[in-house]
Structures are given as structure tokens and as C-alpha cells.
Design an enzyme around this catalytic site. Sequence first.
Site, short mmCIF file in Angstrom:
data_model
loop_
_atom_site.label_atom_id
_atom_site.label_comp_id
_atom_site.label_asym_id
_atom_site.label_seq_id
_atom_site.Cartn_x
_atom_site.Cartn_y
_atom_site.Cartn_z
N MET A 130 0.86 -1.20 0.00
CA MET A 130 0.00 0.00 0.00
C MET A 130 0.89 1.24 0.00
O MET A 130 1.60 1.52 0.97
CB MET A 130 -0.91 0.01 1.23
CG MET A 130 -2.06 -1.00 1.15
SD MET A 130 -3.16 -0.91 2.58
CE MET A 130 -2.19 -1.74 3.84
N SER A 131 0.82 1.98 -1.11
CA SER A 131 1.61 3.21 -1.21
C SER A 131 1.20 4.17 -0.11
O SER A 131 0.01 4.37 0.13
CB SER A 131 1.37 3.88 -2.56
OG SER A 131 1.95 3.10 -3.55
N GLN B 21 7.88 -4.38 -4.90
CA GLN B 21 6.93 -4.26 -6.01
C GLN B 21 7.35 -3.13 -6.95
O GLN B 21 7.62 -2.01 -6.51
CB GLN B 21 5.52 -3.98 -5.50
CG GLN B 21 4.53 -4.06 -6.65
CD GLN B 21 3.13 -3.63 -6.29
OE1 GLN B 21 2.89 -2.47 -5.97
NE2 GLN B 21 2.20 -4.57 -6.34
N CYS C 196 -2.92 -1.18 -9.82
CA CYS C 196 -3.20 0.15 -9.28
C CYS C 196 -4.19 0.90 -10.18
O CYS C 196 -3.97 1.05 -11.38
CB CYS C 196 -1.91 0.96 -9.15
SG CYS C 196 -2.25 2.55 -8.39
N ASP D 123 -11.12 -6.94 0.62
CA ASP D 123 -12.15 -6.86 1.67
C ASP D 123 -12.03 -7.95 2.74
O ASP D 123 -13.04 -8.33 3.33
CB ASP D 123 -13.55 -6.92 1.06
CG ASP D 123 -13.82 -5.76 0.13
OD1 ASP D 123 -13.11 -4.73 0.23
OD2 ASP D 123 -14.74 -5.87 -0.71
N ARG E 125 -6.37 -2.84 3.71
CA ARG E 125 -6.92 -1.77 4.55
C ARG E 125 -7.27 -2.21 5.96
O ARG E 125 -7.24 -1.39 6.88
CB ARG E 125 -8.13 -1.15 3.84
CG ARG E 125 -7.73 -0.32 2.62
CD ARG E 125 -8.90 -0.07 1.71
NE ARG E 125 -9.42 -1.32 1.16
CZ ARG E 125 -10.57 -1.44 0.51
NH1 ARG E 125 -11.32 -0.39 0.33
NH2 ARG E 125 -10.95 -2.62 0.04
C1 LIG Z 1 -3.74 3.46 0.35
C2 LIG Z 1 -3.56 2.31 -0.57
C3 LIG Z 1 -2.41 2.18 -1.33
C4 LIG Z 1 -2.24 1.11 -2.19
N1 LIG Z 1 -1.07 0.98 -2.88
C5 LIG Z 1 -0.85 -0.13 -3.64
C6 LIG Z 1 0.43 -0.38 -4.23
O1 LIG Z 1 1.38 0.39 -4.07
N2 LIG Z 1 0.56 -1.51 -4.97
C7 LIG Z 1 -0.47 -2.39 -5.16
O2 LIG Z 1 -0.30 -3.42 -5.84
N3 LIG Z 1 -1.67 -2.20 -4.59
C8 LIG Z 1 -1.87 -1.11 -3.82
N4 LIG Z 1 -3.06 -0.95 -3.18
C9 LIG Z 1 -4.09 -2.01 -3.30
C10 LIG Z 1 -3.95 -3.04 -2.16
O3 LIG Z 1 -2.74 -3.74 -2.26
C11 LIG Z 1 -5.12 -4.04 -2.18
O4 LIG Z 1 -5.09 -4.73 -3.41
C12 LIG Z 1 -6.47 -3.38 -2.03
O5 LIG Z 1 -6.45 -2.42 -0.99
C13 LIG Z 1 -7.57 -4.41 -1.72
O6 LIG Z 1 -7.28 -5.10 -0.53
P1 LIG Z 1 -8.02 -4.75 0.87
O7 LIG Z 1 -9.50 -4.78 0.61
O8 LIG Z 1 -7.55 -5.81 1.82
O9 LIG Z 1 -7.58 -3.36 1.26
C14 LIG Z 1 -3.27 0.14 -2.34
C15 LIG Z 1 -4.43 0.27 -1.58
C16 LIG Z 1 -4.59 1.33 -0.70
C17 LIG Z 1 -5.85 1.42 0.11
#
Ligand SMILES: Cc1cc2nc3c(=O)[nH]c(=O)nc-3n(C[C@H](O)[C@H](O)[C@H](O)COP(=O)(O)O)c2cc1C
Length: 342
Positions: A33-34, A85, A115, A217, A240
Site C-alpha cells: 500500500m503506497s 513491487q 493500481c 475486503d 486496509r
Molecule cells: C492506500 C492504498 C495504497 C495502495 N497501494 C498499492 C500499491 O502500491 N501496490 C499495489 O499493488 N496495490 C496497492 N493498493 C491495493 C492493495 O494492495 C489491495 O489490493 C487493495 O487495498 C484491496 O485489498 P483490501 O480490501 O484488503 O484493502 C493500495 C491500496 C490502498 C488502500
Amino acid sequence: MCPKDEHLKRPALSSQFKVAGLTFRNRVVLAPMSGVTDLPFRQLAWRFGAGLVVTEMVASRELVGNAAESWARLRSSGIDPHVVQLAGREAYWMAEAAKIVAGNGAAVVDINMGCPAKKVTGGYSGSALMRDPDHALSLIEATVKAVDVPVTLKMRLGWDDQSINAPLIARRAQDAGVQMITIHGRTRMQFYNGKADWDAIAAVREVISIPLVANGDVATIADAHEILRRSGADAVMVGRSSQGRPWHAGVLAGAAAHPDIAGIVSIVEEHYAMMLDFYGADIGIRHARKHLGWYLERFAPLATSTEKAAIMTSTDPAAVIARTIAALSAGAVSLQETDAAA
Ligand SMILES: Cc1cc2nc3c(=O)[nH]c(=O)nc-3n(C[C@H](O)[C@H](O)[C@H](O)COP(=O)(O)O)c2cc1C
């Protein structure tokens, strides 16, 4: 075996899994997560037992151009294996960046094809690559060819509902030498709206034999079991739901217990200190605000807006952490309630 016992056929979340020659210690992966999974956050998540942690995406061309922010993003210490990554839209820069990260200790190079951000897709990287599978494949092939370490791929289901092509790209990626695939069960056009489609990930399972990680999720242990059941994936990735609790992946994997409020206070103090150390005080104070906000949201929901504003605007680190600890200690909800809300 009756349906309710079906999970007994699947490996436990706490069990190891193998990717190429590497053994990952359990099946709960912290999502890249960036702006969140910087070195301090990854170090904490790793210490609490996440099976794997992944850096924030590193822009390939910027890294090759020696951008300081790119180098900061790929730093690692005490984390094994170190997974970096990369994002990009041109095979050449991806391959060059992959060589740099592998040469600097990455044990795995992950390619970002998920992304949705306009800043990223506008440059045709991230999920925009899914609109042009041939181009995506040229980039994957160049990255695999450039390094000896395993290359993995993270993507969404497709660009939109009319173009669900994750199975096609996954199969071609496997044939090109990719060693693990993560699918976030949404399309790009969904951004983060709606609910991740855990069943749709199963279509990828059907066409690949390399390890598959399911994402989207997942907040609770029950979610983790359910996404694995519905997708047939080998491991689960959580994003998240880890914000404001770097221990969460480890807890889902059975590697750590939920900290009590005294434990939370001490983790928050340590996290804050780590951030100031990593970024320097000026930038660290600003970057840490979102994490403090998440901790307060989860564990001090009754903190007043005046208290929160004081924490979010102060430029005195000692005052910030003292106020945060006071709010957490005064406003802590019971951990049972927090668990139920998870
Ligand atoms: C703030 C934020 C930054 C993210 N940055 C990246 C990233 O740098 N590389 C990536 O592959 N996915 C990124 N994602 C996506 C997450 O890796 C993930 O696929 C997405 O949040 C869904 O998963 P979750 O429902 O568990 O949050 C980001 C998501 C969030 C919320």
C-alpha cells in the site's frame, strides 16, 4: 466430508507455503500500500508474524533515474524474504529496475498491474496494462528475463465488467515464468467501490498451477477462510484492514495475539519513533499523522475533534505522542468490541 468440514481439506492459514525455491512462513500476506507499507510499517507487521510483506510500489523509471523516494521505498532491514513491487509501463525500465532491486537484496520482484489511480493508469501502468495483454506480457517477459529471483504479479480481475481478462493474463504470465499471482477481486473501474468478488478469483485458479493469492475486503479470520474457500487460492492478502493495526496479518495467521491497550500504546509509541527515525522529524511528523488517525479511529473512537485536531496539527513530536497516548488510554474501547467490529 460434509460442506461445513470442507475447510479441513485446505491448509491452515498458519501453515507455510512455497513459491519457487522460497518458503513463506504462513498464508497471510500484507498488501503493498503506497503511503502505508513503508519500512517501519512492514517491520512491525513482519515482527507480528505476517507471512509476507511487500513494499509500496516503486516506479521503475524513477528508480533507474535514482530518485531518492524510490530508494527509500525499497529499503528493508530484518525482513526475510524482501519483496519489492515495481510499477511501470515499459519493458526496458521494468527490466532495468528489476536488476537494481535484485542486486540490492530483493528475494522476489512483484509487478504491479492493479493500481487504479489515474496518475498511474494515465501513464498506462498499474491496471491500465490489463487493457493491452500483449504489451503487459512483453513487460512481464522482460522482467522475468532480467533477474534470477522469482517474479510475481499482482492484478485486478480486469479493466471493467466487460473485460474480465485476469485468467487469460494469469495463464500467459505463468507460461512466461511468473511464480505467483495475486488477484484483487475488483475491476479497475470499480476502484474500491462495491464488494470484492471472491468467486471470480476462482476462474484464475482454474487456469494456473502456480501459487495464487486472493485479495479484497478481508478483515476477519472468517473472511480469510471464506475467500480461500471461494477462490481456491493458496494464501490471502490483507490491506486496509491492517491500517491502524500492523499486527493484524499476524493475528489472522495465528502468529500473534491482539495486543491489549497497554500493548497498543507501546506499539504506537514505537511506530511513531520508527517513522521519525526513518523519514527525519519534519517529514516523519507529517507521514505519521494518517497512522495516528487510524489508531485513534480504531481504539479511541470517542476522542473529541479538538483532541484529534491538536494531534494532527502539532509540529512537536513529544506533544503529538503524549496526546495520542492520553487519547488512547482514556478512550480505549474494549478489545472484544474491536474484534466484533473487525
Ligand atoms: C492506500 C492504498 C495504497 C495502495 N497501494 C498499492 C500499491 O502500491 N501496490 C499495489 O499493488 N496495490 C496497492 N493498493 C491495493 C492493495 O494492495 C489491495 O489490493 C487493495 O487495498 C484491496 O485489498 P483490501 O480490501 O484488503 O484493502 C493500495 C491500496 C490502498 C488502500
